[in-house]
Every structure is written in structure tokens, then in C-alpha cells.
Write a protein that holds these residues in place. Sequence first.
Motif, PDB file in Angstrom:
ATOM      1  N   ASN A  19      -1.757   0.245   2.421  1.00  0.00           N
ATOM      2  CA  ASN A  19      -2.419  -0.738   3.263  1.00  0.00           C
ATOM      3  C   ASN A  19      -1.401  -1.759   3.737  1.00  0.00           C
ATOM      4  O   ASN A  19      -0.347  -1.950   3.128  1.00  0.00           O
ATOM      5  N   ALA A  20      -1.716  -2.446   4.837  1.00  0.00           N
ATOM      6  CA  ALA A  20      -0.791  -3.435   5.389  1.00  0.00           C
ATOM      7  C   ALA A  20      -0.454  -4.513   4.364  1.00  0.00           C
ATOM      8  O   ALA A  20       0.624  -5.102   4.393  1.00  0.00           O
ATOM      9  N   SER A  21      -1.397  -4.779   3.442  1.00  0.00           N
ATOM     10  CA  SER A  21      -1.182  -5.830   2.443  1.00  0.00           C
ATOM     11  C   SER A  21      -0.395  -5.342   1.232  1.00  0.00           C
ATOM     12  O   SER A  21      -0.019  -6.149   0.374  1.00  0.00           O
ATOM     13  N   ASP A  22      -0.157  -4.042   1.143  1.00  0.00           N
ATOM     14  CA  ASP A  22       0.623  -3.510   0.024  1.00  0.00           C
ATOM     15  C   ASP A  22       2.081  -3.954   0.145  1.00  0.00           C
ATOM     16  O   ASP A  22       2.596  -4.182   1.240  1.00  0.00           O
ATOM     17  N   ILE A  23       2.766  -4.013  -0.978  1.00  0.00           N
ATOM     18  CA  ILE A  23       4.162  -4.450  -0.984  1.00  0.00           C
ATOM     19  C   ILE A  23       5.078  -3.299  -0.588  1.00  0.00           C
ATOM     20  O   ILE A  23       5.016  -2.206  -1.158  1.00  0.00           O
ATOM     21  N   SER A  31       8.568 -10.764  -2.412  1.00  0.00           N
ATOM     22  CA  SER A  31       7.999  -9.504  -1.939  1.00  0.00           C
ATOM     23  C   SER A  31       7.682  -9.569  -0.450  1.00  0.00           C
ATOM     24  O   SER A  31       7.431 -10.632   0.112  1.00  0.00           O
ATOM     25  N   THR A  33       5.211  -7.487   2.368  1.00  0.00           N
ATOM     26  CA  THR A  33       4.160  -6.499   2.568  1.00  0.00           C
ATOM     27  C   THR A  33       4.511  -5.598   3.749  1.00  0.00           C
ATOM     28  O   THR A  33       5.425  -5.893   4.533  1.00  0.00           O
ATOM     29  N   ALA A  35       2.728  -5.270   6.362  1.00  0.00           N
ATOM     30  CA  ALA A  35       2.462  -6.066   7.565  1.00  0.00           C
ATOM     31  C   ALA A  35       3.643  -6.990   7.856  1.00  0.00           C
ATOM     32  O   ALA A  35       4.061  -7.143   9.009  1.00  0.00           O
ATOM     33  N   ASP A  36       4.201  -7.587   6.802  1.00  0.00           N
ATOM     34  CA  ASP A  36       5.386  -8.436   6.968  1.00  0.00           C
ATOM     35  C   ASP A  36       6.573  -7.613   7.482  1.00  0.00           C
ATOM     36  O   ASP A  36       7.320  -8.064   8.356  1.00  0.00           O
ATOM     37  N   ARG A 217       6.868   1.218  -2.794  1.00  0.00           N
ATOM     38  CA  ARG A 217       7.632  -0.023  -2.860  1.00  0.00           C
ATOM     39  C   ARG A 217       9.106   0.277  -3.127  1.00  0.00           C
ATOM     40  O   ARG A 217       9.452   1.024  -4.043  1.00  0.00           O
TER      41      ARG A 217
END
Length: 500
Positions: A19-23, A31, A33, A35-36, A217
Motif C-alpha cells: 500500500n502507498a502507506s507501507d514503508i 522511514s 513510505t 507514497a513518499d 522494505r
Amino acid sequence: MIPLDPTPHPIDTLPSRGNASDIALLDQDGSVTFADLERMTGQIAARLAALGLPPGSRITSWLPKTRLACVLPLAVPRAGLVHVPINPMLKRAQVAHIVADSGAGMLVTQPGRRETLEAGDIGGSCTLVLEADLSFEGAVLPPSTADTDTLAAILYTSGSTGRPKGVMVTHANLWLGAISVARYLAIEPSDRVLGVLPLSFDYGQNQLFSTWAAGARYAPLEYLTARDVVKGVARTGATTLAGVPPLWVQLLETAWPEDVARQLKRLTNSGGALTLPMIAGLRDRFPEAQIFPMYGLTEAFRSTYLPPDLVADHPESIGRAIPFAEVLVVRADGSRADAGEAGELVHAGPLVAKGYWQDAERTAQRFRPAPAWARESGMAVWSGDTVVADAEGLLRFVGRDDEMIKSAGNRISPTEIEDAVLSGGETREAVAIGVADPRLGQAIVVVARGDGTREAELRARLRRELPSFQQPQRYVWRADLPRNANGKLDRSALKAEITA
């Protein structure tokens, strides 16, 4: 398991199953994500595009594994430019060569590294930019729509056999390599991959891409000692570790807390063969880990891997072709070698690079049309490596033609000698070299790590195990053996020293 999508895309649109919020990235600054990561890639790409450099201009980066160094491999191609990562272990003269040879329009580095450069190292056509000047802010450039055959990066070899040469890789090469490795390693979004390999090394860069392709990750690690790697595994909760044989030797000589050793579930090796004692040591030290021996060529990224369930019965094999690769064993006349018959390893298919940067002569030597009987048409990499396929199609590496030792009319694989030397435990590292001899043509000299106190024991064992023509004539003992910038044993440096 990640879908094996054969359709290449621009490398900067690398998909993730998380997901976009996963690291996506875990580094010393915290960290990042997914998305980042997408935002940061677009921001750096926008800043590079705003410089107005012509499409296809080369951007060199001479950085440790910082956050920017992890983003640049995606951001530079998104900007329509070509990324040229430089190993941070290289010194100013080697850096100057790569900058000049690639015709770089920019070098991104740090103040300390800039201070080591001398007048004339960076030509007037190349702008030197400090890492801090490329901050993650501002406009975001959308994903690339480039043709996937467009050049995305130039990866320079370590240069152990002369000045480094640049291998040209496309968006499709990088994309399909990432999908292939994520698939056969069965990387899951829950995995944490510790990055100890240089990002300038095709093995290290693919580890970054394949981790993110699987939605997992990536944790970059700069280390000085094997103990730093143990601490890195513990700190990041790493489940996956990639290395080359010299690193495994050091890690097996280092104490591991049992709970830390058990959290590793995947060990991958390339850049040299795992010896039988090394495999046994890894199995004992990391009981929960699957071992993936692999064989690769920078010119085609990687060619083969051995599934973990075959390692016990085929410990000397380099396995079969990875997804998207066709690997052939070819006789000198271009025909297909039979099972059990030695031939040249030829790699065909979409992982084959575009050739060497501005070196038509060496490109013509190594990149030639695939044999007519191959499944994949087009250009192939003729490796110069000799292999043998068994009845099951598993390959065994014999040696490189230019490294074979010719002694008393026999062609001797240095790999075979080294495996024999290492199998008894008298030394953990050894390199076999052919030196001129008036009687034999070449005599075998072994350079080994140690103090030589077990040489008599080693000689006695090899007299029992090897024929007379394979017996080393001389041993040279060293406290340590030299390594190149990618951590591999520097065979060329040793050969030059011993044969001087």
C-alpha cells in the motif's frame, strides 16, 4: 508471488504490491513510505529536468547509500536522463575517468568527496552539484512515458582487468530484471531487505528495484566490519541478505546472536561461487534461511539461479536460467553442446544490455547475434565463460577462457583448484593463478589467506585428491587478500603481482 508480467515499463514506474502507506525505505533519517518515494522521485526528477540538459545526458552520482542515492536511480530516468552511479569506494582518478568517459553533464557528490578531486578531474562541461542542493521539495514530475528501449543507466564494471567500461542498460532491462528477481526469490511485502552491496553494482541496484517491485522494505547499510552487518540485521529486522563470497567468509567468522541469525530467511549469492564448506557454514549458522546461489553478467544483469531445494544435492551448480533469460551452452563452432559437454555460456533475451558505452570494438566482441537455434532471436551476450550442463539442465561453471591455466598440455580451471584447496578447511580464501614455467608452460600458484602453518597438511590432502597435473607448485600466504570495489576478490591484481 509477484506476477511475472513480461510487458516492460519505464523503470521509474516500478510497481509495488504494498500500500502507498507501507514503508519502502528505512534509513538513518527514518522511514519513507511508497507514497513518499513516489513524491520524492518526482521532485528530484523535476529539479533535474529544469536544468535544461539535452535528453539522454548523463548524470553521475558519487555517493554512499544515502536517501538521495536510493532515489536517483528512479528519478534520473524519469527526467529523460541517464544515471551513472559511481562506486563510493573509488578514488579520484577512477571517478575522473568515469565522468570523462561517460561525458557526464553533472556529478552529484558530497563536500568531503569534492575536496579529494584535483584540478582537471572534472571537465568544464560537467557541473558539480552537492547532494544537499538536491533537496526533496518543489514540483513533482509525473512518471515517464519513455520508450522502454531508451537508455536508463550506464553501469561501470569494477575495472579489475583495466579501466572500467560502461554497460548500457535500458528501462526494459532494469524493469524486467526487477520483476524476474522479485519473482524467483518470492519476496513478499512483509520482507525487509538489508542493502550491503554498492548501488553502483548491478547486483546491489537490482536489490533495490526488486525489493520495491515486491512492495517490500529496503534498508541501506554502510558497514566497515562484519559486526556492523550483524547489528544491521538486528536493528532493521532484516529477512533477506545478499552478498559475495568474501563477505560470507567474514560473516561466518563473526559471532551471531541466535535470535538474529534465525530471523534471516533468504540469503542470495553472486560474484563468485559458494564453496562446499561455505554452504555448510551458512546452513548451520542461519538455519531458517534459504540459500540462492546465482551467476550473473553485468552485460545481461543475471543469467542463472539455483533453487534452494536443489542446493544440497547440487552444491556446485549455478542452476538454470532466471525468468526472461535464455541461457545456452555453445560449442566453438556455434552448435549446441550436449549434456556433459563443455561450451561457452551465451545469454539471450530481453535482459541483454545495449553494449558498452562508446566502445564499438569491445561491444562487437561480446555482443553478437544469438545462435540460429536459440529460442530468443536478436543480440546475445557471449560470456567467454565455460560451463557444462548436466542431464537435468543444471549448469556448472568451469572457468573463464582468459583465466584457464594451461599446464603440461592440460587446460585447468582455477575454480576447480580453488574448490579443492578450500574443501579441507586449511584456509578460507584462495585464488589459483597460472604463472609462466619453462617446463610446464604454466605452473599453478595458489595465493591463500593464512599464515601457512597448515601448508604441509594441505599439500598432503591434495596429493590424495587431485591428479599430478593439478597440484599447485607453490603457495603464497597472506593475512588478507585484496578486494575490488564491489567486494569481490581482486584476481587481476593478484595475478599482476604474482606474475610480475
